[in-house]
Design an enzyme around this catalytic site. Structure first.
Site, PDB file in Angstrom:
ATOM      1  N   ASN A  11       9.965   1.119  -2.370  1.00  0.00           N
ATOM      2  CA  ASN A  11       9.729  -0.310  -2.590  1.00  0.00           C
ATOM      3  C   ASN A  11      10.872  -0.787  -3.484  1.00  0.00           C
ATOM      4  O   ASN A  11      10.871  -0.535  -4.689  1.00  0.00           O
ATOM      5  CB  ASN A  11       8.374  -0.489  -3.264  1.00  0.00           C
ATOM      6  CG  ASN A  11       7.849  -1.911  -3.263  1.00  0.00           C
ATOM      7  OD1 ASN A  11       6.910  -2.213  -3.982  1.00  0.00           O
ATOM      8  ND2 ASN A  11       8.412  -2.805  -2.476  1.00  0.00           N
ATOM      9  N   ASN A  62       9.656 -12.559  -4.196  1.00  0.00           N
ATOM     10  CA  ASN A  62       9.613 -11.828  -2.943  1.00  0.00           C
ATOM     11  C   ASN A  62      10.863 -12.110  -2.118  1.00  0.00           C
ATOM     12  O   ASN A  62      11.657 -13.007  -2.437  1.00  0.00           O
ATOM     13  CB  ASN A  62       8.366 -12.223  -2.148  1.00  0.00           C
ATOM     14  CG  ASN A  62       7.082 -11.793  -2.830  1.00  0.00           C
ATOM     15  OD1 ASN A  62       6.909 -10.619  -3.155  1.00  0.00           O
ATOM     16  ND2 ASN A  62       6.182 -12.731  -3.052  1.00  0.00           N
ATOM     17  N   CYS A  71       3.969  -6.773  -9.821  1.00  0.00           N
ATOM     18  CA  CYS A  71       4.523  -5.784  -8.894  1.00  0.00           C
ATOM     19  C   CYS A  71       4.465  -4.417  -9.570  1.00  0.00           C
ATOM     20  O   CYS A  71       5.176  -4.186 -10.554  1.00  0.00           O
ATOM     21  CB  CYS A  71       5.964  -6.135  -8.518  1.00  0.00           C
ATOM     22  SG  CYS A  71       6.750  -4.942  -7.426  1.00  0.00           S
ATOM     23  N   GLY A  72       3.615  -3.530  -9.059  1.00  0.00           N
ATOM     24  CA  GLY A  72       3.419  -2.230  -9.705  1.00  0.00           C
ATOM     25  C   GLY A  72       4.632  -1.330  -9.635  1.00  0.00           C
ATOM     26  O   GLY A  72       5.005  -0.692 -10.629  1.00  0.00           O
ATOM     27  N   ASN A  73       5.270  -1.237  -8.457  1.00  0.00           N
ATOM     28  CA  ASN A  73       6.486  -0.423  -8.352  1.00  0.00           C
ATOM     29  C   ASN A  73       7.636  -1.068  -9.095  1.00  0.00           C
ATOM     30  O   ASN A  73       8.452  -0.393  -9.726  1.00  0.00           O
ATOM     31  CB  ASN A  73       6.849  -0.222  -6.875  1.00  0.00           C
ATOM     32  CG  ASN A  73       5.852   0.643  -6.151  1.00  0.00           C
ATOM     33  OD1 ASN A  73       5.428   1.680  -6.658  1.00  0.00           O
ATOM     34  ND2 ASN A  73       5.449   0.221  -4.968  1.00  0.00           N
ATOM     35  N   ASN A 147      -2.423  -9.783  -8.298  1.00  0.00           N
ATOM     36  CA  ASN A 147      -2.164 -10.668  -7.177  1.00  0.00           C
ATOM     37  C   ASN A 147      -3.214 -10.382  -6.103  1.00  0.00           C
ATOM     38  O   ASN A 147      -3.932  -9.381  -6.166  1.00  0.00           O
ATOM     39  CB  ASN A 147      -0.720 -10.513  -6.650  1.00  0.00           C
ATOM     40  CG  ASN A 147      -0.307  -9.068  -6.499  1.00  0.00           C
ATOM     41  OD1 ASN A 147      -1.139  -8.168  -6.470  1.00  0.00           O
ATOM     42  ND2 ASN A 147       0.978  -8.817  -6.398  1.00  0.00           N
ATOM     43  N   HIS A 149      -5.250  -9.332  -2.728  1.00  0.00           N
ATOM     44  CA  HIS A 149      -5.172  -8.322  -1.688  1.00  0.00           C
ATOM     45  C   HIS A 149      -6.387  -8.395  -0.781  1.00  0.00           C
ATOM     46  O   HIS A 149      -7.443  -8.905  -1.161  1.00  0.00           O
ATOM     47  CB  HIS A 149      -5.112  -6.916  -2.306  1.00  0.00           C
ATOM     48  CG  HIS A 149      -3.877  -6.660  -3.096  1.00  0.00           C
ATOM     49  ND1 HIS A 149      -2.787  -6.000  -2.581  1.00  0.00           N
ATOM     50  CD2 HIS A 149      -3.542  -6.979  -4.376  1.00  0.00           C
ATOM     51  CE1 HIS A 149      -1.838  -5.927  -3.497  1.00  0.00           C
ATOM     52  NE2 HIS A 149      -2.279  -6.503  -4.593  1.00  0.00           N
ATOM     53  N   ASN A 180      -1.826  -9.856   0.273  1.00  0.00           N
ATOM     54  CA  ASN A 180      -1.309  -8.582   0.748  1.00  0.00           C
ATOM     55  C   ASN A 180      -2.441  -7.882   1.491  1.00  0.00           C
ATOM     56  O   ASN A 180      -3.608  -7.964   1.078  1.00  0.00           O
ATOM     57  CB  ASN A 180      -0.864  -7.705  -0.421  1.00  0.00           C
ATOM     58  CG  ASN A 180       0.294  -8.300  -1.200  1.00  0.00           C
ATOM     59  OD1 ASN A 180       0.878  -9.308  -0.813  1.00  0.00           O
ATOM     60  ND2 ASN A 180       0.642  -7.666  -2.298  1.00  0.00           N
ATOM     61  N   GLU A 198       2.987  -6.762   2.796  1.00  0.00           N
ATOM     62  CA  GLU A 198       3.115  -7.586   1.594  1.00  0.00           C
ATOM     63  C   GLU A 198       3.453  -9.019   1.969  1.00  0.00           C
ATOM     64  O   GLU A 198       4.407  -9.267   2.715  1.00  0.00           O
ATOM     65  CB  GLU A 198       4.207  -7.035   0.669  1.00  0.00           C
ATOM     66  CG  GLU A 198       3.801  -5.778  -0.058  1.00  0.00           C
ATOM     67  CD  GLU A 198       4.654  -5.540  -1.289  1.00  0.00           C
ATOM     68  OE1 GLU A 198       4.765  -6.459  -2.130  1.00  0.00           O
ATOM     69  OE2 GLU A 198       5.217  -4.438  -1.416  1.00  0.00           O
ATOM     70  N   CYS A 207       3.405  -0.101  -2.287  1.00  0.00           N
ATOM     71  CA  CYS A 207       2.968  -1.275  -3.057  1.00  0.00           C
ATOM     72  C   CYS A 207       2.054  -0.767  -4.158  1.00  0.00           C
ATOM     73  O   CYS A 207       0.974  -0.242  -3.877  1.00  0.00           O
ATOM     74  CB  CYS A 207       2.251  -2.274  -2.159  1.00  0.00           C
ATOM     75  SG  CYS A 207       1.601  -3.715  -3.029  1.00  0.00           S
ATOM     76  N   GLY A 208       2.481  -0.914  -5.410  1.00  0.00           N
ATOM     77  CA  GLY A 208       1.698  -0.417  -6.534  1.00  0.00           C
ATOM     78  C   GLY A 208       0.394  -1.160  -6.718  1.00  0.00           C
ATOM     79  O   GLY A 208      -0.673  -0.543  -6.891  1.00  0.00           O
ATOM     80  N   THR A 209       0.444  -2.504  -6.677  1.00  0.00           N
ATOM     81  CA  THR A 209      -0.796  -3.266  -6.824  1.00  0.00           C
ATOM     82  C   THR A 209      -1.697  -3.039  -5.613  1.00  0.00           C
ATOM     83  O   THR A 209      -2.923  -3.027  -5.740  1.00  0.00           O
ATOM     84  CB  THR A 209      -0.513  -4.767  -7.007  1.00  0.00           C
ATOM     85  OG1 THR A 209       0.228  -5.264  -5.887  1.00  0.00           O
ATOM     86  CG2 THR A 209       0.251  -5.031  -8.291  1.00  0.00           C
ATOM     87  N   GLY A 210      -1.077  -2.841  -4.434  1.00  0.00           N
ATOM     88  CA  GLY A 210      -1.876  -2.563  -3.248  1.00  0.00           C
ATOM     89  C   GLY A 210      -2.611  -1.238  -3.350  1.00  0.00           C
ATOM     90  O   GLY A 210      -3.771  -1.120  -2.933  1.00  0.00           O
TER      91      GLY A 210
END
Length: 261
Positions: A11, A62, A71-73, A147, A149, A180, A198, A207-210
């Protein structure tokens, strides 16, 4: 202005040091630089700014120029960026985001950050809804992980036509806002496997948050235990529940640096 290309599980984002000055029209810049044929190529643009209440601020765009709250990553790479460049000597720091402050624990090897643990906070899981796409009906679990999902449990995410279903489900009216979308399988209580569409970027390798959203939904439905390995196309994240907080641990890597004309 110099830029740095970084990635977490594939990512990838373009990073700008905006501690002293910032380019004009960042949304347009994100679109131009993210293009994989005529630009640098990335899933988006991340600017590192002075902290509001924490040590630094992450401002994320984005690939289509839309603003992302979290954004986790990307935030793991922010931790690596500021430490490896001597902008901080802390191995525990706070990064402000549009979704609120996030605590980072930097894991250093040979003077460089290798892995980062992010305190992602609590995720909010809502009641599942039925969404229609491409003539099919999908049970979608709406989740907020900084965010929005939509988590869909399935037998095998690899068999899902993500390029077809992702953009349709992202904008499904029943979900109320662009989201997402995660297709997730739970082979056992300690592993998740998922693929992500995303919003604003399309199919990404991770996707970290995903992953956190998928973990939160799986926990709510008792599909897994409180510590799992989440496998994405780009690699593996370790997720752990501590009270209401989710800890996410994964790699951060610098790809290359360059200069903007």
């Amino acid at each position: 202005m110099r830029f740095t290309k970084m990635e977490g599980l594939g990512n990838d984002y373009i990073y700008l040091n905006c501690l002293e000055r910032t380019p004009a029209d960042l949304p347009a810049l994100a679109v131009r630089l993210s293009d994989r044929h005529f630009g640098v190529g990335a899933d988006g643009l991340i600017c590192i700014r002075p902290g509001r209440t924490g040590d630094f601020t992450m401002e994320m765009y984005n690939a289509d120029g839309s603003r992302g709250a979290m954004c986790g990553n990307g935030i793991r790479c922010v931790g690596k960026y500021v430490y490896d460049r001597g902008l901080t000597s802390k191995t525990c720091l706070t990064v402000d985001t549009d979704a609120g402050p996030r605590e980072l624990e930097l894991h250093v090897a040979d003077g460089r950050v290798d892995q980062v643990t992010v305190h992602m906070g609590a995720v909010r899981v809502e009641a599942a809804v039925q969404a229609e796409a491409a003539g099919e009906s999908f049970r979608v679990v709406p989740v907020s992980a900084g965010n929005p999902h939509g988590v869909i449990f399935c037998q095998d995410p690899e068999k899902i036509s993500l390029e077809l279903l992702g953009p349709l489900l992202e904008c499904a009216p029943v979900l109320g806002e662009r989201r997402n979308i995660e297709f997730v399988s739970c082979p056992d209580r300690t592993h998740l496997s998922l693929r992500v569409w995303e919003r604003g970027s399309g199919i990404t390798l991770a996707c970290g948050t995903g992953a956190c959203a998928a973990f939160g939904a799986a926990l709510a439905e008792r599909r897994c235990g409180n510590r799992v390995e989440a496998r994405l196309p780009g690699g593996v994240l370790t997720l752990e529940q501590q009270g209401e907080n989710i800890l996410m641990t994964g790699p951060a890597r610098t790809v290359f640096e360059g200069e903007l004309e």
